[in-house]
Write an enzyme that holds these catalytic residues in place. Structure first.
Site, PDB file in Angstrom:
ATOM      1  N   ASP A  77      92.392  57.794  93.543  1.00 47.21           N
ATOM      2  CA  ASP A  77      92.297  56.326  93.707  1.00 47.21           C
ATOM      3  C   ASP A  77      92.775  55.847  95.078  1.00 47.21           C
ATOM      4  O   ASP A  77      93.544  54.880  95.167  1.00 47.21           O
ATOM      5  CB  ASP A  77      93.136  55.606  92.635  1.00 47.21           C
ATOM      6  CG  ASP A  77      92.469  55.606  91.278  1.00 47.21           C
ATOM      7  OD1 ASP A  77      91.469  56.317  91.111  1.00 47.21           O
ATOM      8  OD2 ASP A  77      92.962  54.902  90.386  1.00 47.21           O
ATOM      9  N   GLU A 315      86.815  49.569  86.221  1.00 46.14           N
ATOM     10  CA  GLU A 315      87.993  49.897  87.010  1.00 46.14           C
ATOM     11  C   GLU A 315      87.851  49.538  88.488  1.00 46.14           C
ATOM     12  O   GLU A 315      86.766  49.552  89.058  1.00 46.14           O
ATOM     13  CB  GLU A 315      88.269  51.394  86.876  1.00 46.14           C
ATOM     14  CG  GLU A 315      88.365  51.774  85.397  1.00 46.14           C
ATOM     15  CD  GLU A 315      89.250  52.969  85.142  1.00 46.14           C
ATOM     16  OE1 GLU A 315      90.440  52.739  84.925  1.00 46.14           O
ATOM     17  OE2 GLU A 315      88.756  54.098  85.159  1.00 46.14           O
TER      18      GLU A 315
HETATM   19  C1  FRU Z   1      91.166  54.884  87.826  1.00 42.72           C
HETATM   20  C2  FRU Z   1      92.458  54.438  87.149  1.00 42.72           C
HETATM   21  C3  FRU Z   1      92.867  53.053  87.657  1.00 42.72           C
HETATM   22  C4  FRU Z   1      94.338  53.054  87.471  1.00 42.72           C
HETATM   23  C5  FRU Z   1      94.703  54.482  87.752  1.00 42.72           C
HETATM   24  C6  FRU Z   1      95.885  54.997  86.993  1.00 42.72           C
HETATM   25  O1  FRU Z   1      91.145  56.183  88.275  1.00 42.72           O
HETATM   26  O2  FRU Z   1      92.309  54.425  85.767  1.00 42.72           O
HETATM   27  O3  FRU Z   1      92.213  52.021  86.978  1.00 42.72           O
HETATM   28  O4  FRU Z   1      94.960  52.145  88.320  1.00 42.72           O
HETATM   29  O5  FRU Z   1      93.558  55.272  87.460  1.00 42.72           O
HETATM   30  O6  FRU Z   1      96.163  56.316  87.321  1.00 42.72           O
END
Ligand code: FRU
Length: 448
Positions: A77, A315
């Site tokens: 992320d 997301e």
């Molecule tokens: C996407 C996610 C995000 C969240 C993070 C938590 O990869 O689910 O939405 O902030 O991973 O690890």
């Protein structure tokens, strides 16, 4: 009560009512154009038009040929430091990226329980030096920190928006999520970059239960809860500033009314079977407007998009502006689509001439980038930069025909061997009105 007293009080009441009628239009609650705007419904009909083709399928990559951002941590992320206009920022010759991280001995599937934000900097925008954890020990809110975005604010300071998940020092892991912020000075030498003079961390946006589901409103049948992933956006058309975020439509499942428009057109509905279980799917893309220039106060507005009966997890939403059009992007997993819908793990997008309302899905269905069909979990968390460069991280590769739940049942060695936890090769997409196309692969770590 004597009659003349009654008469007097009657005339006082009449005067008060009169005043009230005169003043209501002036001091009464004002409904802004934004609050009136229609939330766009991403429908089952839209998703049903989806096709997987050359224009939207990412090329397969070989994880073993890729460079790890860190040898001690898995990262996922990632996001770059951005100027207020969304372009990657450069500070005294340095580019900066942020990413969620866990030490490499953590089982990849458990990483969300321990995530911490780290930063990396680079002079050439390709090879990145690790700066370590962004926050000082104990400063951050929540029991762990999930995704966010970072800007250089008006004072020339780093302003980081992030998700505070769970509660600090909690005995048992909880999943409530709030949007938090903190600012710091950026200090550089010829070869290094650090953050100093941190402000106190503050919670700036929380679910209200009216537009956005609270943790307490979540039903047992719902697969996940979301109020997270703040993304800063300054609207070039108005100068207004916002945070976009991932959320769920408000209310307990039993209190959320069914609307035929969630499914699609009348013609589509005639032949479409909508399984009962799809009611539990209520992903949304939320928005809050900054009410001060310090970006410390925000007002919740109705969601930009809802995916009731369609999808449960939209997301890390973000938006870019091209010409006169807004392009709203989100990423989701194949298992987060409601029963009866078959759609890949991928980047999805929508476009409109206004930020609020009027959206329609890119390429009809919304699908912009899908993982290759024989490597369906290859990458995730695509982020579209203003020039069409798309970044992502390496998720699970070469898992044959196993689905994500089956991957989670494999031995720790299997899971670690197949998980990437590093930046994936970037991609370049072209966007022409409401159609997109993957143009070519770019180097790993390229954000521009
Ligand atoms: C996407 C996610 C995000 C969240 C993070 C938590 O990869 O689910 O939405 O902030 O991973 O690890």
């Amino acid at each position: 009560m004597k009659w003349n007293k009654v008469k007097k009080s009657k005339s006082i009441i009449a005067a008060i009512i009169g005043l009230f009628i005169i003043f209501i239009p002036i001091v009464g609650p004002t409904v802004s154009a934004q609050e009136n705007a229609d939330t766009f419904n991403w429908t089952r009909e839209n998703v049903s038009t989806l096709t997987i083709n050359e224009q939207n399928t990412a090329p397969t990559f070989n994880k073993d040929e890729l460079v790890k951002l860190s040898s001690d941590y898995y990262i996922w992320d990632a996001w770059p430091l951005q100027d207020l206009n969304g372009h990657p920022a450069v500070v005294n010759g340095f580019k900066i990226i942020f990413a969620l991280s866990v030490p490499k001995d953590v089982l990849p599937g458990k990483r969300h329980d321990l995530a911490q934000i780290q930063y990396f900097y680079s002079k050439d925008g390709k090879s990145w030096v690790s700066g370590g954890p962004v926050f000082k020990d104990g400063d951050a809110l929540g029991s762990r920190q999930w995704a966010g975005s970072s800007i250089i604010n008006r004072d020339g300071r780093l302003q980081l928006f992030y998700t505070a998940t769970g509660q600090k020092n909690e005995a048992q892991l909880s999943y409530d999520q709030r949007l938090a912020t903190a600012t710091a000075d950026i200090r550089t030498t010829n070869t290094s970059l650090t953050f100093k003079n941190w402000s106190k961390h503050e919670i700036i946006v929380e679910a209200d239960g009216k537009y956005y589901q609270t943790k307490e409103q979540t039903g047992n049948e719902e697969s996940s809860y979301a109020f997270r992933d703040p993304y800063f956006f300054q609207d070039p058309k108005t100068g207004e500033e916002y945070l976009l975020f991932e959320a769920n439509s408000a209310g307990k499942p039993e209190d959320r009314p069914f609307k035929p428009e969630y499914i699609g057109s009348e013609e589509f509905r005639r032949n479409h079977v909508n399984p009962k279980g799809s009611k539990a799917f209520n992903g949304s893309i939320g928005i809050a407007k900054a009410t001060d220039k310090d970006l410390s106060k925000f007002e919740l507005l109705p969601p930009l998009l809802e995916a009731n009966y369609v999808n449960d997890e939209l997301e890390r939403p973000s938006v870019i502006v091209k010409g006169n059009s807004y392009y709203l992007f989100t990423k989701t997993h194949r298992e987060k689509f409601a029963p009866g819908l078959d759609a890949p793990e991928g980047l999805y997008g929508f476009t409109s001439d206004s930020l609020f309302g009027g959206y329609h899905p890119l390429n009809n269905s919304g699908l912009v980038i899908a993982n290759p069909t024989d490597n369906p979990y290859q990458a995730y968390s695509w982020m579209v930069m203003p020039n069409g460069t798309v970044t992502s991280f390496v998720n699970y590769v070469n898992v044959d025909s196993k689905d994500i739940y089956e991957v989670g049942e494999q031995s720790p060695e299997y899971q670690m061997e197949h998980f990437g936890g590093m930046l994936a090769p970037s991609l370049k997409i072209s966007i022409t009105r409401d159609e997109t196309k993957i143009v070519h692969e770019k180097k790993q770590g390229v954000f521009k």
